[in-house]
Design a protein around this motif. Sequence first.
Motif, mmCIF file in Angstrom:
data_model
loop_
_atom_site.group_PDB
_atom_site.id
_atom_site.type_symbol
_atom_site.label_atom_id
_atom_site.label_comp_id
_atom_site.label_asym_id
_atom_site.label_seq_id
_atom_site.Cartn_x
_atom_site.Cartn_y
_atom_site.Cartn_z
ATOM 1 N N GLU A 123 0.795 -1.230 0.000
ATOM 2 C CA GLU A 123 0.000 0.000 0.000
ATOM 3 C C GLU A 123 0.828 1.280 0.000
ATOM 4 N N SER A 124 2.012 1.249 0.592
ATOM 5 C CA SER A 124 2.813 2.474 0.573
ATOM 6 C C SER A 124 3.206 2.821 -0.863
ATOM 7 N N GLU A 125 3.542 1.812 -1.648
ATOM 8 C CA GLU A 125 3.870 2.053 -3.055
ATOM 9 C C GLU A 125 2.621 2.481 -3.834
ATOM 10 N N ALA A 126 1.485 1.848 -3.527
ATOM 11 C CA ALA A 126 0.236 2.219 -4.197
ATOM 12 C C ALA A 126 -0.112 3.682 -3.933
ATOM 13 N N ALA A 127 0.125 4.150 -2.711
ATOM 14 C CA ALA A 127 -0.186 5.546 -2.380
ATOM 15 C C ALA A 127 0.671 6.497 -3.204
ATOM 16 N N GLY A 128 1.938 6.153 -3.377
ATOM 17 C CA GLY A 128 2.812 6.998 -4.188
ATOM 18 C C GLY A 128 2.369 7.064 -5.636
ATOM 19 N N ALA B 263 5.356 12.170 0.037
ATOM 20 C CA ALA B 263 4.513 12.377 1.213
ATOM 21 C C ALA B 263 3.404 11.330 1.277
ATOM 22 N N ALA B 264 2.860 10.950 0.115
ATOM 23 C CA ALA B 264 1.811 9.924 0.093
ATOM 24 C C ALA B 264 2.357 8.597 0.592
ATOM 25 N N ARG B 265 3.536 8.219 0.107
ATOM 26 C CA ARG B 265 4.153 6.976 0.594
ATOM 27 C C ARG B 265 4.402 7.056 2.095
ATOM 28 N N PHE B 266 4.942 8.194 2.537
ATOM 29 C CA PHE B 266 5.313 8.356 3.948
ATOM 30 C C PHE B 266 4.078 8.304 4.846
ATOM 31 N N THR B 267 3.017 9.046 4.484
ATOM 32 C CA THR B 267 1.847 9.091 5.351
ATOM 33 C C THR B 267 1.113 7.754 5.393
ATOM 34 N N LEU B 268 1.120 7.009 4.283
ATOM 35 C CA LEU B 268 0.506 5.679 4.289
ATOM 36 C C LEU B 268 1.304 4.737 5.167
ATOM 37 N N ARG B 269 2.627 4.789 5.007
ATOM 38 C CA ARG B 269 3.488 3.938 5.851
ATOM 39 C C ARG B 269 3.334 4.320 7.316
ATOM 40 N N GLU B 270 3.318 5.616 7.593
ATOM 41 C CA GLU B 270 3.169 6.097 8.966
ATOM 42 C C GLU B 270 1.853 5.601 9.567
ATOM 43 N N GLN C 19 -8.324 9.068 15.670
ATOM 44 C CA GLN C 19 -6.886 9.084 15.363
ATOM 45 C C GLN C 19 -6.625 8.455 13.990
ATOM 46 N N VAL C 20 -7.274 7.327 13.733
ATOM 47 C CA VAL C 20 -7.149 6.660 12.433
ATOM 48 C C VAL C 20 -7.621 7.587 11.315
ATOM 49 N N GLN C 21 -8.741 8.266 11.543
ATOM 50 C CA GLN C 21 -9.289 9.150 10.525
ATOM 51 C C GLN C 21 -8.370 10.351 10.265
ATOM 52 N N MET C 22 -7.711 10.847 11.303
ATOM 53 C CA MET C 22 -6.754 11.935 11.123
ATOM 54 C C MET C 22 -5.619 11.486 10.197
ATOM 55 N N GLU C 23 -5.178 10.236 10.367
ATOM 56 C CA GLU C 23 -4.131 9.688 9.510
ATOM 57 C C GLU C 23 -4.636 9.519 8.081
ATOM 58 N N HIS C 24 -5.890 9.075 7.937
ATOM 59 C CA HIS C 24 -6.482 8.954 6.601
ATOM 60 C C HIS C 24 -6.473 10.300 5.882
ATOM 61 N N ARG C 25 -6.818 11.350 6.586
ATOM 62 C CA ARG C 25 -6.889 12.675 5.958
ATOM 63 C C ARG C 25 -5.506 13.159 5.526
ATOM 64 N N ARG C 26 -4.469 12.822 6.277
ATOM 65 C CA ARG C 26 -3.113 13.198 5.867
ATOM 66 C C ARG C 26 -2.721 12.466 4.585
ATOM 67 N N ILE C 27 -3.115 11.197 4.473
ATOM 68 C CA ILE C 27 -2.847 10.435 3.248
ATOM 69 C C ILE C 27 -3.574 11.088 2.081
ATOM 70 N N TYR C 28 -4.849 11.390 2.294
ATOM 71 C CA TYR C 28 -5.650 12.015 1.238
ATOM 72 C C TYR C 28 -5.022 13.331 0.788
ATOM 73 N N GLN C 29 -4.615 14.155 1.735
ATOM 74 C CA GLN C 29 -4.047 15.468 1.396
ATOM 75 C C GLN C 29 -2.767 15.326 0.571
ATOM 76 N N ALA C 30 -1.941 14.335 0.906
ATOM 77 C CA ALA C 30 -0.717 14.123 0.129
ATOM 78 C C ALA C 30 -1.041 13.689 -1.293
ATOM 79 N N ILE C 31 -2.029 12.802 -1.437
ATOM 80 C CA ILE C 31 -2.438 12.364 -2.773
ATOM 81 C C ILE C 31 -3.063 13.523 -3.544
ATOM 82 N N GLU C 32 -3.862 14.317 -2.872
ATOM 83 C CA GLU C 32 -4.489 15.472 -3.518
ATOM 84 C C GLU C 32 -3.425 16.435 -4.046
ATOM 85 N N ARG C 33 -2.340 16.630 -3.278
ATOM 86 C CA ARG C 33 -1.272 17.551 -3.691
ATOM 87 C C ARG C 33 -0.339 16.932 -4.719
#
Length: 245
Positions: free
Chosen positions: A111-116, A219-226, A200-214
């Motif tokens: 999934e970290s690669e998929a997010a990137g 950052a997408a790989r990092f936030t998914l891994r995090e 807390q989980v949802q806050m992490e989801h939103r960070r992933i979304y924001q990285a993908i949106e940008r």
Amino acid sequence: MTRVPASPLPPTLSRTAQVADWFAREIRSGRFASGEKLPTEQELIGQFNVSRTVIREAMASLRSEGLVVSRQGSGVFVADHETNTTFRIVSDEVRSLTEVLNVLQLRLAVESEAAGIAAEKRTDEDLAQMRRCLDVIDASIAAGGTAIESDFAFHRAISSATGNPYFERFMHFLGPVIIPRQSIRPKSETPDQRRHYLEQVQMEHRRIYQAIERRNVEAARFTLREHLEASRERYRGMFDHPSAR
């Protein structure tokens, strides 16, 4: 023989994945017998109200799983159930902390690669689908639910945004059992504790979304891994506490 889906097809999957999933369930349940011929391509187009491309891609997906075989000039047939098995994580396999951590490790690798890739290739519709999933998670949290299906749908939406159907199919094959709280949960968990955990989980989801949106690939790989590493630590913490056993 014309068959009709027993229930509506889930809206969060592509049409190809929906058709393939329905046939996979029917075949695995035994409602299609080994060696049985499937309806013709034209019949399936009418049955599912989809294009020829969708049907052909769905059949290709089923062939890759070893569920059907094509015979030139004869059609598509159900493969021998006894000799064709596919990798799948089922709920009975994920009952201990070790098993949950193993699944999270597998997800980290994929999934970290998929997010990137999603950050690089996502479309506006992909983003809209992710936002819909996040909204459903918010509603589930507000209602005191567990948000398991919507959590899985969010991760599947990321895999779909890669533009590579194998990522989406891989997530679909794993199923929502990969969301750890479906399998194990502290017996002493209170509604407030569950809500805090999900927020807390949802806050992490939103960070992933924001990285993908940008379109920020790293950052997408990092936030998914995090996110998944944080999940590992949360579950380790639960089981380190005696009341969680």
